[in-house]
Design an enzyme around this catalytic site. Structure first.
Site, PDB file in Angstrom:
ATOM      1  N   GLU A   1      17.977 -16.634  -8.687  1.00  0.00           N
ATOM      2  CA  GLU A   1      17.478 -15.317  -9.065  1.00  0.00           C
ATOM      3  C   GLU A   1      16.831 -15.344 -10.455  1.00  0.00           C
ATOM      4  O   GLU A   1      15.773 -14.744 -10.668  1.00  0.00           O
ATOM      5  CB  GLU A   1      18.626 -14.296  -8.984  1.00  0.00           C
ATOM      6  CG  GLU A   1      18.286 -12.895  -9.446  1.00  0.00           C
ATOM      7  CD  GLU A   1      17.118 -12.241  -8.718  1.00  0.00           C
ATOM      8  OE1 GLU A   1      16.596 -12.805  -7.748  1.00  0.00           O
ATOM      9  OE2 GLU A   1      16.702 -11.159  -9.165  1.00  0.00           O
TER      10      GLU A   1
ATOM     11  N   LYS B   1      12.972 -14.287 -11.152  1.00  0.00           N
ATOM     12  CA  LYS B   1      12.623 -13.222 -12.113  1.00  0.00           C
ATOM     13  C   LYS B   1      11.597 -13.737 -13.106  1.00  0.00           C
ATOM     14  O   LYS B   1      10.601 -13.091 -13.363  1.00  0.00           O
ATOM     15  CB  LYS B   1      13.850 -12.777 -12.893  1.00  0.00           C
ATOM     16  CG  LYS B   1      14.749 -11.691 -12.451  1.00  0.00           C
ATOM     17  CD  LYS B   1      14.252 -10.409 -11.915  1.00  0.00           C
ATOM     18  CE  LYS B   1      13.552 -10.475 -10.612  1.00  0.00           C
ATOM     19  NZ  LYS B   1      14.207 -10.114  -9.422  1.00  0.00           N
TER      20      LYS B   1
ATOM     21  N   TRP C   1      -2.741  -2.689  -1.662  1.00  0.00           N
ATOM     22  CA  TRP C   1      -2.396  -4.098  -1.840  1.00  0.00           C
ATOM     23  C   TRP C   1      -3.209  -4.824  -0.777  1.00  0.00           C
ATOM     24  O   TRP C   1      -2.950  -4.682   0.417  1.00  0.00           O
ATOM     25  CB  TRP C   1      -0.904  -4.310  -1.627  1.00  0.00           C
ATOM     26  CG  TRP C   1      -0.439  -5.696  -1.948  1.00  0.00           C
ATOM     27  CD1 TRP C   1      -0.131  -6.184  -3.177  1.00  0.00           C
ATOM     28  CD2 TRP C   1      -0.199  -6.760  -1.025  1.00  0.00           C
ATOM     29  NE1 TRP C   1       0.276  -7.495  -3.075  1.00  0.00           N
ATOM     30  CE2 TRP C   1       0.238  -7.876  -1.758  1.00  0.00           C
ATOM     31  CE3 TRP C   1      -0.316  -6.901   0.365  1.00  0.00           C
ATOM     32  CZ2 TRP C   1       0.562  -9.093  -1.176  1.00  0.00           C
ATOM     33  CZ3 TRP C   1      -0.002  -8.112   0.954  1.00  0.00           C
ATOM     34  CH2 TRP C   1       0.433  -9.191   0.183  1.00  0.00           C
TER      35      TRP C   1
ATOM     36  N   HIS D   1      18.460 -36.272  -7.659  1.00  0.00           N
ATOM     37  CA  HIS D   1      17.850 -36.717  -6.396  1.00  0.00           C
ATOM     38  C   HIS D   1      16.333 -36.508  -6.392  1.00  0.00           C
ATOM     39  O   HIS D   1      15.718 -36.505  -5.329  1.00  0.00           O
ATOM     40  CB  HIS D   1      18.510 -35.988  -5.222  1.00  0.00           C
ATOM     41  CG  HIS D   1      19.974 -36.272  -5.121  1.00  0.00           C
ATOM     42  ND1 HIS D   1      20.456 -37.502  -4.729  1.00  0.00           N
ATOM     43  CD2 HIS D   1      21.057 -35.516  -5.424  1.00  0.00           C
ATOM     44  CE1 HIS D   1      21.786 -37.479  -4.762  1.00  0.00           C
ATOM     45  NE2 HIS D   1      22.177 -36.289  -5.187  1.00  0.00           N
TER      46      HIS D   1
ATOM     47  N   LYS E   1       6.088  -4.126  -4.267  1.00  0.00           N
ATOM     48  CA  LYS E   1       7.524  -3.926  -4.205  1.00  0.00           C
ATOM     49  C   LYS E   1       8.045  -4.025  -2.781  1.00  0.00           C
ATOM     50  O   LYS E   1       9.071  -4.631  -2.507  1.00  0.00           O
ATOM     51  CB  LYS E   1       7.838  -2.546  -4.784  1.00  0.00           C
ATOM     52  CG  LYS E   1       9.298  -2.154  -4.738  1.00  0.00           C
ATOM     53  CD  LYS E   1      10.030  -2.803  -5.868  1.00  0.00           C
ATOM     54  CE  LYS E   1      11.487  -2.442  -5.928  1.00  0.00           C
ATOM     55  NZ  LYS E   1      12.229  -3.440  -6.687  1.00  0.00           N
TER      56      LYS E   1
ATOM     57  N   CYS F   1       0.847  -1.177   0.000  1.00  0.00           N
ATOM     58  CA  CYS F   1       0.000   0.000   0.000  1.00  0.00           C
ATOM     59  C   CYS F   1       0.885   1.229   0.000  1.00  0.00           C
ATOM     60  O   CYS F   1       1.928   1.267   0.651  1.00  0.00           O
ATOM     61  CB  CYS F   1      -0.945   0.091   1.192  1.00  0.00           C
ATOM     62  SG  CYS F   1      -2.087  -1.262   1.319  1.00  0.00           S
TER      63      CYS F   1
ATOM     64  N   GLU G   1       8.100 -14.369 -11.470  1.00  0.00           N
ATOM     65  CA  GLU G   1       7.328 -13.229 -10.961  1.00  0.00           C
ATOM     66  C   GLU G   1       6.809 -12.311 -12.062  1.00  0.00           C
ATOM     67  O   GLU G   1       5.766 -11.693 -11.888  1.00  0.00           O
ATOM     68  CB  GLU G   1       8.047 -12.457  -9.848  1.00  0.00           C
ATOM     69  CG  GLU G   1       9.234 -11.650 -10.216  1.00  0.00           C
ATOM     70  CD  GLU G   1       9.849 -10.920  -9.014  1.00  0.00           C
ATOM     71  OE1 GLU G   1       9.165 -10.621  -8.047  1.00  0.00           O
ATOM     72  OE2 GLU G   1      11.056 -10.638  -9.088  1.00  0.00           O
TER      73      GLU G   1
ATOM     74  N   ASN H   1      -1.602   2.267   5.742  1.00  0.00           N
ATOM     75  CA  ASN H   1      -0.758   1.192   5.220  1.00  0.00           C
ATOM     76  C   ASN H   1      -0.323   0.360   6.421  1.00  0.00           C
ATOM     77  O   ASN H   1       0.276   0.901   7.347  1.00  0.00           O
ATOM     78  CB  ASN H   1       0.455   1.822   4.508  1.00  0.00           C
ATOM     79  CG  ASN H   1       1.542   0.812   4.195  1.00  0.00           C
ATOM     80  OD1 ASN H   1       1.255  -0.361   3.995  1.00  0.00           O
ATOM     81  ND2 ASN H   1       2.780   1.265   4.145  1.00  0.00           N
ATOM     82  N   GLY H   2      -0.656  -0.915   6.429  1.00  0.00           N
ATOM     83  CA  GLY H   2      -0.269  -1.763   7.559  1.00  0.00           C
ATOM     84  C   GLY H   2      -1.417  -2.681   7.951  1.00  0.00           C
ATOM     85  O   GLY H   2      -2.391  -2.821   7.208  1.00  0.00           O
TER      86      GLY H   2
ATOM     87  N   ARG I   1       3.901  -0.261  -4.866  1.00  0.00           N
ATOM     88  CA  ARG I   1       3.632  -0.782  -3.524  1.00  0.00           C
ATOM     89  C   ARG I   1       2.306  -1.540  -3.455  1.00  0.00           C
ATOM     90  O   ARG I   1       1.964  -2.110  -2.415  1.00  0.00           O
ATOM     91  CB  ARG I   1       3.602   0.362  -2.511  1.00  0.00           C
ATOM     92  CG  ARG I   1       4.900   1.138  -2.443  1.00  0.00           C
ATOM     93  CD  ARG I   1       4.781   2.268  -1.451  1.00  0.00           C
ATOM     94  NE  ARG I   1       4.577   1.777  -0.112  1.00  0.00           N
ATOM     95  CZ  ARG I   1       5.540   1.436   0.725  1.00  0.00           C
ATOM     96  NH1 ARG I   1       6.799   1.549   0.350  1.00  0.00           N
ATOM     97  NH2 ARG I   1       5.263   0.999   1.933  1.00  0.00           N
TER      98      ARG I   1
HETATM   99  C1  AGP Z   1      12.260  -9.182  -6.153  1.00  0.00           C
HETATM  100  O1  AGP Z   1      12.151  -9.261  -7.525  1.00  0.00           O
HETATM  101  C2  AGP Z   1      11.059  -9.428  -5.398  1.00  0.00           C
HETATM  102  N1  AGP Z   1       9.977  -8.629  -5.827  1.00  0.00           N
HETATM  103  C3  AGP Z   1      11.186  -9.644  -3.904  1.00  0.00           C
HETATM  104  O2  AGP Z   1      11.630 -10.943  -3.785  1.00  0.00           O
HETATM  105  C4  AGP Z   1      12.086  -8.720  -3.063  1.00  0.00           C
HETATM  106  O3  AGP Z   1      13.415  -8.910  -3.412  1.00  0.00           O
HETATM  107  C5  AGP Z   1      11.863  -9.033  -1.570  1.00  0.00           C
HETATM  108  O4  AGP Z   1      10.546  -8.759  -1.239  1.00  0.00           O
HETATM  109  C6  AGP Z   1      12.801  -8.275  -0.663  1.00  0.00           C
HETATM  110  O5  AGP Z   1      12.614  -6.891  -0.749  1.00  0.00           O
HETATM  111  P1  AGP Z   1      13.658  -5.895  -0.130  1.00  0.00           P
HETATM  112  O6  AGP Z   1      14.947  -6.068  -0.862  1.00  0.00           O
HETATM  113  O7  AGP Z   1      13.058  -4.537  -0.331  1.00  0.00           O
HETATM  114  O8  AGP Z   1      13.814  -6.231   1.329  1.00  0.00           O
END
Ligand code: AGP
Length: 606
Positions: free
Chosen positions: A479, A483, A74, A502, A601, A2, A486, A100-101, A27
């Site tokens: 990673e 990517k 969100w 395994h 984010k 949010c 997501e 927000n929260g 956000r």
């Molecule tokens: C990254 O592509 C993601 N959206 C997510 O995993 C992110 O890295 C994670 O939420 C951590 O965020 P931060 O680095 O702001 O702590």
């Protein structure tokens, strides 16, 4: 999660509020809403979906007033509906809030308030009614009284329709920044919406309430004591938060990498002494020598950057290092001694799980330091030192340049610790030189984007895939896989190459490709064997290989070449083609790469 935004001053509030929502859209983007006060009337507008929908509605209405608040959501409590979209009003219509929260004791508060007809399913609507319950003519006091009864997290901005020259803002666990202008104030969940207007900011701390009027701002704690706050200067500029001609933020941020990597290492490499120097560590040489364990706490992409750091700390400094996913660390009673050094690694510096884990580490007596991008963020302020990664604003939900710069800073720390222990000057020198060569090599990968795009089009229609890597390339595989999933929504998993046999190998078939990161390092031959096992199951194989490795074509259906570097530094290069691969696949599938579904984010809830 949010985004909240507010304005009070002499200008029309709507343009700033709308632009601010766009900046904060990363956000959360389930729904959005805005309220401005016109005389003593609240004008309210809400929409479900992204900010563009709200902007469309705004075009069709007169929306004037020079004090206002807005929100991009969100969803946590309650579905994605107009009713649940913020701002929320008290039942008598006099007070409005954006939040927000999460209010954890919302049921208890609902019982306390008794018979109220709620319009939404949100905890935020209960909070605004609680404020109204305590309102006796002073909005700040009412907010303070309400917050004393609240358990949970909040960043809030509140307005009363009869108080047209003041906003009240408060924070506990959810970030809130106040931008200081000339006779005007801007409020936001982070500093990026403010950059076009001011670089002077006040960061609210947990447990603080600010009364923001047209010409003054006063801050209090929850005991009603006034607090003097410093106005700080931030050096990010508005241009850095723009797309600069790129189709979207993610692509721009991928291309930012050679530049921002230079910003991360600038002034931090000492070639003469073949070491790195990160002053923010705030530890004496004696304390550094005593460190016998390092724990890197992070989530998501940041945790994969942390893995890059783990390998480097162990190899260069000989310090046992663990990577702990923040949400697990906190609840398993971790073992911490006075010689444990804990780094919180985070782009936003606001990730709730990471913050909570770092607090736990601090309570248990570790040295706690931050590796953070957002200046003035909670982790930056709560840790006893650390380093900014200088990636500049990262606005695409999928992290790219922050990963690279976090990895770079961890490599520098490993070098610094290594050189203060057993690492030779010769090896230190080799690492320094290799680190300095990285930007040019990154650029050569980015210059090959068209070839990567072509390959992406061949792989876009698969429903599943594996990413495999070993050693330094294992975090790259993790990673790359994150990517892809997501932003493209293709199911992908990542494994160390040696793990396939395994179990996961059972899934392979001709419609299940494998992306192997297989650059020329000490594990190359091992990876070769692992990929041969994959080939034997008829899977298509895309290999990230070192330039000049012609032999790899015998094994691969497709190859993306990357320049050579020292093994520990490979993630700084090898991740880039995977970012581009994910990007081009997602674009080809018509995805919204900057705002993928279900994500936000900055994850400020546990
Ligand atoms: C990254 O592509 C993601 N959206 C997510 O995993 C992110 O890295 C994670 O939420 C951590 O965020 P931060 O680095 O702001 O702590």
């Amino acid at each position: 999660m949010c985004g909240i935004i507010g304005y009070i001053g002499n200008k029309q509030a709507t343009p700033f509020l709308l632009q601010g929502l766009r900046r904060l859209e990363y956000r959360g983007y389930d729904s959005a809403g805005m309220v401005v006060i016109d005389n003593t009337n609240f004008n309210c507008i809400k929409s479900v979906g992204k900010i563009d929908k709200l902007a469309e509605k705004l075009k069709q209405t007169k929306f004037t007033g020079n004090i206002g608040i807005a929100h991009t959501r969100w969803a946590t409590h309650g579905g994605v509906t107009i009713e649940n979209a913020h701002p929320h009003f008290s039942a008598d219509g006099s007070i409005v809030l954006v939040h927000n929260g999460i209010i954890e004791n919302y049921r208890e508060l609902k019982d306390f308030l008794g018979n109220i007809e709620y319009k939404s399913e949100t905890d935020s609507e209960i909070l605004v009614n609680l404020i109204a319950h305590f309102y006796k003519g002073d909005l700040r006091i009412a907010v303070e009284s309400a917050l004393l009864k609240v358990r949970g997290t909040y960043g809030i901005v509140v307005m009363h329709k009869d108080k047209t020259d003041c906003l009240v803002a408060a924070r506990m666990g959810s970030p809130l920044v106040i931008g200081v202008g000339e006779g005007e104030y801007y409020l936001a969940s982070d500093a990026t919406p403010l950059l076009a207007h001011t670089n002077k900011v006040v960061f609210l701390e947990d447990g603080e309430i600010a009364e923001v009027c047209r010409n003054s701002i006063q801050t209090y704690n929850l005991k009603d004591e006034q607090i003097v706050k410093c106005v700080e200067q931030i050096d990010w500029n508005d241009e850095q938060a723009e797309k600069q001609g790129y189709e979207n933020f993610m692509l721009k941020e991928i291309y930012d990498q050679p530049t921002v990597y230079k910003d991360a290492i600038r002034g931090r490499i000492n070639l003469d002494e073949a070491t790195a120097h990160l002053g923010g560590l705030n530890m004496t040489p004696e304390q550094m020598k005593k460190v016998d364990r390092i724990i890197l706490i992070a989530c998501g992409t940041a945790s994969y950057a942390a893995m890059v750091g783990k390998y480097a700390f162990e190899r260069l400094a000989g310090i046992p290092t663990e990577v702990d996913v923040a949400s697990e660390f906190r609840y398993r009673d971790p073992i911490i001694t006075e010689n444990t050094l804990v780094f919180g690694v985070s782009q936003s510096g606001e990730t709730a799980d990471t913050i909570a884990a770092l607090r736990e580490a601090k309570r248990k007596g570790a040295y706690v330091r931050g590796i953070v991008n957002v200046v003035g963020s909670t982790i930056a302020r709560e840790t006893d030192g650390g380093t900014y990664i200088h990636a500049g604003p990262e606005l695409a939900v999928a992290s790219t340049k922050a990963y690279t710069n976090m990895s770079a800073i961890l490599l520098l720390y490993a070098l610094q610790f290594g050189r203060s222990r057993r690492l030779s000057i010769a090896t230190g020198e080799r690492i320094c030189k290799a680190l300095l060569e990285i930007p040019e090599k990154m650029q050569s990968i980015l210059d090959n984007a068209d070839a990567i795009k072509e390959i992406a089009l061949k792989y876009k229609d698969y429903k599943n895939c594996f990413f495999l890597g070993r050693g330094s390339n294992y975090p790259v595989a993790r990673e790359g896989s994150l990517k892809l999933k997501e932003i493209s929504y293709i199911h992908s998993e990542s494994y160390p190459g040696g793990e396939m046999k395994h179990g996961p190998i059972a899934l392979l078939s001709d419609d299940f490709p494998v992306i192997a990161i297989m650059t020329k390092n000490q594990l190359y031959d091992k990876m070769w064997n692992n990929i041969q096992e994959v080939k034997a199951r008829n899977s298509k194989v895309l290999i990230i290989a070192t330039i000049g490795d012609e032999k790899v074509k015998d094994l691969a259906d497709d190859v993306i070449y990357v320049p050579d570097t020292m093994e520990l530094l490979e993630p700084l290069l090898n991740t880039l083609p995977l970012q581009l691969l994910a990007y081009y696949i997602a674009v080809a599938l018509g995805r919204d790469v900057d705002r993928p579904r279900n994500l936000a984010k900055s994850v400020t809830v546990e």
